[in-house]
Design a protein around this motif. Structure first.
Motif, PDB file in Angstrom:
ATOM      1  N   THR A   9      -4.045   3.640   5.663  1.00  0.00           N
ATOM      2  CA  THR A   9      -4.791   2.385   5.680  1.00  0.00           C
ATOM      3  C   THR A   9      -5.007   1.929   7.117  1.00  0.00           C
ATOM      4  O   THR A   9      -6.119   1.554   7.509  1.00  0.00           O
ATOM      5  CB  THR A   9      -4.029   1.294   4.884  1.00  0.00           C
TER       6      THR A   9
ATOM      7  N   ALA B 107       0.872  -1.191   0.000  1.00  0.00           N
ATOM      8  CA  ALA B 107       0.000   0.000   0.000  1.00  0.00           C
ATOM      9  C   ALA B 107       0.903   1.234   0.000  1.00  0.00           C
ATOM     10  O   ALA B 107       1.853   1.305   0.782  1.00  0.00           O
ATOM     11  CB  ALA B 107      -0.909   0.010   1.226  1.00  0.00           C
TER      12      ALA B 107
ATOM     13  N   LEU C 239      -4.327   2.504  -0.944  1.00  0.00           N
ATOM     14  CA  LEU C 239      -4.710   2.146   0.416  1.00  0.00           C
ATOM     15  C   LEU C 239      -4.862   0.662   0.667  1.00  0.00           C
ATOM     16  O   LEU C 239      -4.362   0.140   1.653  1.00  0.00           O
ATOM     17  CB  LEU C 239      -6.033   2.837   0.787  1.00  0.00           C
ATOM     18  N   LEU C 240      -5.625  -0.004  -0.165  1.00  0.00           N
ATOM     19  CA  LEU C 240      -5.935  -1.408   0.097  1.00  0.00           C
ATOM     20  C   LEU C 240      -4.750  -2.285  -0.249  1.00  0.00           C
ATOM     21  O   LEU C 240      -4.267  -2.250  -1.380  1.00  0.00           O
ATOM     22  CB  LEU C 240      -7.160  -1.850  -0.694  1.00  0.00           C
TER      23      LEU C 240
END
Length: 193
Positions: A129, A123, A187-188
């Protein structure tokens, strides 16, 4: 009647947030003493303004609305606690990986180094996150309703900050960051196929 979460759940969630805050404060002090000089900051007031407006708007919503969204479930509490613990661990791992390159405001340090290892391999913004996982986990573990506003405000603030940071990283690292950005999600931590 407002929901009163299980004290063990509250203490678990609170402990994670206190550990997170303690590491952040300690790291901030360490960086004040040891980190390379900051050459350029990319602070945008829209970050605070956007999160502030979302936070204020959540306070305008009557308490009865938030209370109506309370969801009490042992399954959600378990998922929430797992999110808080995992989010804390992921954010701390990212903070330690950044070392003295970390700053609270998107900045470029002397001799700035782009980190693409550790959590940054999965990420581009693992601290964000982790914080989002902590916010969502807190809401799930503690009944959702009263925490919906902070989750929304936090998500808006981090999204705005991420945009500013992305722009600065592109300006600082150019093609190197562009290649990294094409490989790794923002982010993921899900690999691209």
């Amino acid at each position: 009647m407002p929901y009163d979460p299980d004290p063990a759940v509250v203490w678990t969630v609170l402990s994670c947030w206190l550990i997170f805050a303690g590491v952040w404060i300690t790291g901030w002090i360490y960086n004040l003493l040891r980190a390379p000089k900051i050459d350029r900051r990319a602070f945008s007031p829209t970050i605070l303004l956007g999160a502030g407006i979302a936070w204020f708007a959540s306070w305008l919503v009557p308490t009865s609305v938030w209370d109506a969204m309370v969801v009490v479930s042992p399954v959600l509490q378990g998922i929430g606690i797992a999110f808080v613990i995992a989010g804390t661990a992921f954010a701390l791992w990212a903070r330690f990986t950044l070392g003295t390159m970390w700053t609270g405001i998107p900045s470029q340090r002397s001799g700035h180094q782009l980190r693409t290892n550790g959590p940054f391999a999965v990420a581009r913004h693992p601290i964000y996150t982790g914080v989002l996982a902590m916010l969502v986990g807190t809401a799930l573990a503690c009944g959702v309703g009263p925490y919906a506003g902070p989750v929304i405000a936090g998500a808006i603030g981090l999204a705005l900050k991420m945009r500013v940071e992305e722009k600065m990283l592109l300006e600082t690292f150019g093609p190197e960051y562009e290649a990294y950005r094409s490989r790794v999600r923002a982010l993921l931590p899900i690999p691209r196929f």
